[in-house]
Design a protein around this motif. Structure first.
Motif, short mmCIF file in Angstrom:
data_model
loop_
_atom_site.label_atom_id
_atom_site.label_comp_id
_atom_site.label_asym_id
_atom_site.label_seq_id
_atom_site.Cartn_x
_atom_site.Cartn_y
_atom_site.Cartn_z
N UNK A 15 36.18 39.15 41.23
CA UNK A 15 35.66 40.04 40.06
C UNK A 15 34.17 40.37 40.17
N UNK A 16 33.53 39.36 40.32
CA UNK A 16 32.11 39.36 40.50
C UNK A 16 31.76 40.24 41.93
N UNK A 17 32.48 39.92 43.24
CA UNK A 17 32.32 40.61 44.38
C UNK A 17 32.58 42.08 44.12
N UNK A 18 33.79 42.58 43.50
CA UNK A 18 34.38 43.93 43.11
C UNK A 18 33.55 44.68 42.20
N UNK A 19 32.72 43.90 41.14
CA UNK A 19 32.13 44.33 40.06
C UNK A 19 33.38 44.97 39.25
N UNK B 30 41.65 43.34 35.85
CA UNK B 30 41.96 44.18 36.65
C UNK B 30 42.01 43.66 38.06
N UNK B 31 41.36 42.81 38.35
CA UNK B 31 41.53 41.82 39.71
C UNK B 31 43.10 41.37 39.90
N UNK B 32 43.39 40.82 38.74
CA UNK B 32 44.52 40.21 38.78
C UNK B 32 45.84 41.43 38.81
N UNK B 33 45.68 42.42 38.36
CA UNK B 33 46.68 43.48 38.48
C UNK B 33 46.58 43.99 39.62
N UNK B 34 45.63 44.08 40.32
CA UNK B 34 45.41 44.88 41.51
C UNK B 34 46.12 43.81 42.54
N UNK B 35 45.82 42.51 42.32
CA UNK B 35 46.35 41.58 43.59
C UNK B 35 47.84 41.65 43.31
N UNK B 36 48.51 41.75 42.00
CA UNK B 36 49.77 41.82 41.85
C UNK B 36 50.53 42.76 42.58
N UNK B 37 49.56 44.10 42.46
CA UNK B 37 50.31 45.22 42.80
C UNK B 37 50.17 45.18 44.58
N UNK B 38 49.22 44.90 45.04
CA UNK B 38 48.75 44.42 46.58
C UNK B 38 49.73 43.54 46.80
#
Length: 189
Positions: A158-162, A167-175
Motif C-alpha cells: 500500500x505504501x509502495x503503490x500509494x 484496495x491492495x487486497x482487492x487488486x491482489x484478489x483480482x490479479x
C-alpha cells in the motif's frame, strides 16, 4: 469507503452485476468484522488474514448465489467459518498422516530439500508462471511481484503503490483470479 446500511442493497446489486468498486466497498465495510471473527477462532494473525482474503474471494466468486433476504454479514461469517473448519481439518489430517505410531508417536521429519530433478521442475514451472504473469495488465503484474516475489506485506505494498490497504487486497484478489484463469485456459489448449 465504508457503506451505510441504506447503501448496502444498491451496492450488493452492483456487486452482483460485477462492479469492482462495489466489491471494494463491501470489502472495506466488512473486512474488520470477518477478520475479527477469524482472529478469535484461529488465534493467529496470519491465518486470520489469509482466511479473510479467502472468504472475500469466495464471496465475490459466488455473489450471485447470495440470497438478499439474509444479512450479508451473516453470509460472509458463514463462509469464513466453513473455510476455518476446512483449514482445521486439513491440518489435523496432515498431523495424523505424519505420525509414526511404531516409534512412540513421534512425528516424522521429512527431508524437504529438493533433488536436482525437483529443482529443474521448479525452475521450469517458475519460468512458465513468469510468462503467464506477463499476460496480466501491468498494475496486476506489479502487485503479484510485490507480494509473492518481493514478499512485501499488504501495508508495505500500500505504501509502495500509494493506495489504501483494502484496495491492495482487492487488486491482489483480482490479479490472482485473472492469473488462475490464464493458467486454466493454457491447460485446456
Amino acid at each position: 469507503m465504508k457503506i451505510t446500511e441504506e447503501e448496502l442493497i444498491p451496492n450488493l446489486l452492483k456487486a452482483k452485476a460485477g462492479n469492482q468498486i462495489a466489491f471494494s466497498n463491501l470489502l472495506d465495510t466488512f473486512w474488520n468484522d470477518v477478520y475479527g471473527f477469524l482472529l478469535v477462532r484461529t488465534e493467529n494473525e496470519n491465518d486470520a488474514e489469509d482466511l479473510t482474503i479467502q472468504t472475500f474471494s469466495k464471496a465475490f466468486d459466488k455473489i450471485n448465489t447470495y440470497d438478499m433476504s439474509y444479512k450479508f454479514k451473516t453470509w460472509l461469517i458463514t463462509i469464513a467459518k466453513n473455510l476455518h473448519v476446512d483449514l482445521f481439518r486439513k491440518r489435523k489430517k496432515s498431523v495424523l498422516e505424519n505420525m509414526n505410531y511404531g516409534n512412540d508417536d513421534a512425528i516424522k521429519v521429512l527431508d524437504d530439500a529438493p533433488t536436482i530433478e525437483d529443482q529443474l521442475i521448479i525452475d521450469q514451472n517458475l519460468a512458465n508462471l513468469l510468462h503467464d504473469i506477463k499476460k496480466l495488465k501491468p498494475a496486476y503484474q506489479k502487485i503479484i511481484n510485490l507480494r509473492y516475489f518481493n514478499e512485501l506485506s499488504y501495508a508495505d505494498i500500500a505504501t509502495e503503490l500509494n493506495e489504501p490497504i483494502n484496495s491492495v487486497k482487492v487488486k491482489l484478489l483480482r490479479a490472482k483470479k485473472l492469473l488462475a484463469e490464464i493458467i486454466k485456459t493454457k491447460g485446456k489448449s
